[in-house]
Design an enzyme around this catalytic site. Structure first.
Site, short mmCIF file in Angstrom:
data_model
loop_
_atom_site.label_atom_id
_atom_site.label_comp_id
_atom_site.label_asym_id
_atom_site.label_seq_id
_atom_site.Cartn_x
_atom_site.Cartn_y
_atom_site.Cartn_z
N ASP A 115 -2.92 -2.00 -7.08
CA ASP A 115 -2.55 -0.60 -7.25
C ASP A 115 -2.17 -0.34 -8.71
O ASP A 115 -1.39 -1.11 -9.30
CB ASP A 115 -1.35 -0.30 -6.35
CG ASP A 115 -1.28 1.15 -5.92
OD1 ASP A 115 -2.35 1.75 -5.69
OD2 ASP A 115 -0.16 1.69 -5.81
N ASP A 116 -2.70 0.72 -9.30
CA ASP A 116 -2.20 1.21 -10.59
C ASP A 116 -2.32 0.20 -11.74
O ASP A 116 -1.56 0.30 -12.71
CB ASP A 116 -0.71 1.60 -10.50
CG ASP A 116 -0.43 2.70 -9.50
OD1 ASP A 116 -1.36 3.46 -9.16
OD2 ASP A 116 0.73 2.83 -9.07
N CYS A 138 -4.60 7.67 -6.62
CA CYS A 138 -4.91 6.66 -5.59
C CYS A 138 -5.92 7.08 -4.52
O CYS A 138 -6.98 6.48 -4.40
CB CYS A 138 -3.64 6.23 -4.87
SG CYS A 138 -2.40 5.57 -5.97
N HIS A 164 -5.68 4.36 1.06
CA HIS A 164 -4.39 4.99 0.85
C HIS A 164 -3.85 5.40 2.22
O HIS A 164 -4.59 5.93 3.03
CB HIS A 164 -4.55 6.21 -0.07
CG HIS A 164 -3.24 6.72 -0.57
ND1 HIS A 164 -2.62 6.17 -1.66
CD2 HIS A 164 -2.43 7.71 -0.12
CE1 HIS A 164 -1.47 6.81 -1.86
NE2 HIS A 164 -1.34 7.74 -0.94
N ASP A 194 -7.33 0.65 -8.56
CA ASP A 194 -7.82 2.00 -8.24
C ASP A 194 -7.89 2.92 -9.46
O ASP A 194 -8.62 3.89 -9.46
CB ASP A 194 -7.02 2.64 -7.09
CG ASP A 194 -5.51 2.59 -7.30
OD1 ASP A 194 -5.05 2.02 -8.32
OD2 ASP A 194 -4.79 3.11 -6.43
N HIS A 195 -7.14 2.61 -10.51
CA HIS A 195 -7.18 3.39 -11.76
C HIS A 195 -6.23 2.75 -12.74
O HIS A 195 -5.52 1.79 -12.40
CB HIS A 195 -6.78 4.85 -11.52
CG HIS A 195 -5.56 4.98 -10.67
ND1 HIS A 195 -4.31 4.65 -11.12
CD2 HIS A 195 -5.41 5.35 -9.37
CE1 HIS A 195 -3.44 4.81 -10.14
NE2 HIS A 195 -4.08 5.22 -9.06
#
Ligand SMILES: *[C@@H]1O[C@H](CO)[C@@H](O)[C@H](O)[C@H]1NC(C)=O
Ligand SMILES: *[C@@H]1O[C@H](CO)[C@@H](O)[C@H](O)[C@H]1NC(C)=O
Ligand SMILES: *[C@@H]1O[C@H](CO)[C@@H](O)[C@H](O)[C@H]1NC(C)=O
Ligand SMILES: *[C@@H]1O[C@H](CO)[C@@H](O)[C@H](O)[C@H]1NC(C)=O
Length: 480
Positions: free
Chosen positions: A42-43, A81, A135, A264-265
């Site tokens: 994540d992130d 997300c 998510h 995810d980013h």
């Protein structure tokens, strides 16, 4: 359905990890079907040793990279997300999933699109989800898209109890933590492009700073603390990846399992005066992406030898190993679907027609399989295609032309402007255009603002030259 001879394990790591697996398989035969282990962090921006970051301790991910094909220029399709995850897990752009916020389930809202795990399941795999893959919430029908994507119910425990684990901060003494090299809002940045990082502002400790809205800035010593915590999370996460891959070794599965790691980013840590995600800049759209393919990106593990030995980030620093192979090709997270399918020997889904709402199985992303072809020992390890022909698309919605309380995460019905962005090897070009959320229509003759940054002269995207270039030659075809 054929008896499950292969398995696919999906792992969501919220900068933390959990794991599950199946029994040992016969190692090493090239014709054996391969398992797939996909690690979605994540992130996570590419602040990792294997991406050249000298401060970060990420020995286990670096070790994975040293046995992988690593993508230097991989980009998410939307830097938040749920839209990003639904996009790459279905292999469709946000304009096809129609998910720009957190508030709808694509199967009822857009089309009954197949997902990567669903496709593997339908092809004889046992598919399992651990942690944050989809998510949570309505965007995966409160079930992580179960039962369609998974053979067994997803395991998705809360990770909040790990929230205040602080020992990894010791790896990053505050005096060693640098600030973002470009803390200023870029010159010429249109107001619509700026994300005011409202969720950060809601924290009590941030509120106590009495920051001005929307630009701040956050005092330097507090910025250092935020960066320190992020880097500590990265090292903690790295230990979880290390434990997981070491377990893969112990089960003698390293020779029969494809391991992919991505995020995810990205995440801004003070660059452009911004924090969190929610923008179209490289710092929030660029993601780590690597694939270990047994016998292809690295020689097959020797039986009895540790292939992914656990490495402790607290141990004294040794040289970060080179990636096994790497490529500077511009790629999109959308490519995960066709590429994983191809690497596992499944039929690669056909390209989507436009529009493709009626089609359950197709892909909008490029199949990256060609980049895995072995070019022999003599050739340089840097894989080449024609990077100048390649583009990665991202997009971000806004509720207004200037920053306001919901600029970071507008609900669908509030979206008034959409920023469509293309990244080539030479530039990032973004146009912010009028958007109708009832019709899902962007109006490219209603241009609200634009951004243009050249990679060679402005790699961090600090000087918007869009207005200088008006009347000159701008990139032509915009939509994919
Ligand atoms: C959507 O796809 C799933 C999986 O193939 C299928 O079980 C379901 O019936 C489909 N739903 C609709 C409404 O077509
Ligand atoms: C979403 O979940 C609900 C409740 O479990 C279920 O009744 C519904 O059929 C699900 N939607 C789809 C499209 O499967
Ligand atoms: C902090 O920086 C100093 C000076 O460069 C260096 O000697 C030390 O090893 C660094 N500490 C850590 C934990 O990286
Ligand atoms: C923030 O504002 C409050 C109320 O005006 C004041 O008491 C406090 O000292 C301020 N804090 C800082 C860090 O300036």
């Amino acid at each position: 359905m054929p008896p499950p001879s292969r398995s696919l394990l999906w792992l969501g790591l919220v900068l933390g990890a959990v794991c599950a697996s199946r029994g040992p398989a016969a190692p090493g035969n090239a014709t054996d079907p391969l398992n797939v282990l996909l690690i979605i962090v994540d992130d996570l921006r590419p602040s990792l040793g294997c991406y050249g970051n000298k401060l970060i301790r990420s020995p286990n991910i670096d070790q994975l990279a040293s046995r992988s094909l690593l993508f230097q220029n991989a980009f998410a399709q939307q830097a938040v997300c749920a839209p990003s995850r639904v996009s790459f897990l279905t292999g469709r752009r946000p304009d096809t999933t129609r998910l720009y916020d957190f508030n709808s389930y694509w199967r009822v809202h857009a089309g009954n699109f197949s997902t990567i795990p669903q496709y593997f399941k339908e092809n004889g795999y046992v598919t399992m989800s651990v942690g944050k893959v989809f998510h949570p919430g309505i965007s995966s029908n409160h079930s992580d898209d179960s039962p369609y994507s998974w053979s067994v119910p997803p395991y998705h425990p809360s990770s909040e109890k790990y929230e205040n684990t602080k020992e990894f901060q010791k790896l990053y003494p505050l005096e060693n933590v640098s600030l973002a090299p470009d803390p200023q809002v870029p010159t010429g940045l249109p107001l619509v492009a700026y994300n005011p990082w409202m969720d950060l502002r809601q924290r009590e400790d941030i509120q106590a700073l009495n920051l001005s809205v929307p630009y701040g800035p956050i005092p330097a010593d507090f910025q250092r603390k935020i960066r320190q915590s992020y880097f500590a999370c990265v090292s903690y996460l790295d230990t979880q990846v290390g434990r997981l891959l070491s377990a893969l070794d112990d089960l003698q599965l390293a020779s029969s399992t494809i391991v992919a790691l991505t995020s995810d980013h990205g995440w801004a840590l003070g660059e452009h005066g911004e924090w969190a995600k929610y923008s179209n800049f490289d710092v929030t759209t660029r993601v780590p992406l690597m694939f270990y393919v047994p016998g292809r990106t690295a020689p097959l593990p020797v039986e009895g030898e540790k292939f992914f030995p656990y490495l402790d980030p607290f141990d004294s620093v040794s040289e970060v190993p080179e990636p096994g192979r790497q490529t500077g090709d511009l790629v999109e997270l959308l490519s995960l679907f066709p590429t994983l399918a191809g690497l596992a020997g499944l039929r690669v889904p056909p390209r989507c027609p436009i529009p493709s709402f009626h089609m359950e199985l197709c892909r909008e992303g490029r199949n990256l399989l060609k980049l895995f072809e072995d070019h022999g020992e003599e050739e340089e390890p840097h894989v080449r295609s024609n990077p100048r022909e390649l583009v990665a698309y991202s997009q971000y919605p806004r509720p207004a032309d200037s920053p306001q309380w919901n600029s970071d995460k507008p609900s669908l019905e509030d979206i008034k402007v959409m920023g469509y962005s293309i990244r080539t090897v030479d530039y990032r070009y973004t146009v912010w255009v009028g958007f109708n959320p009832q019709e899902f229509l962007a109006n490219f003759s209603d241009i609200h603002a634009g951004e243009l940054y050249f990679v060679a002269s402005d790699p961090l995207q600090d000087h918007n030259v869009y207005n200088d270039s008006q009347g000159g030659t701008l990139p032509q075809s915009f939509m994919p």
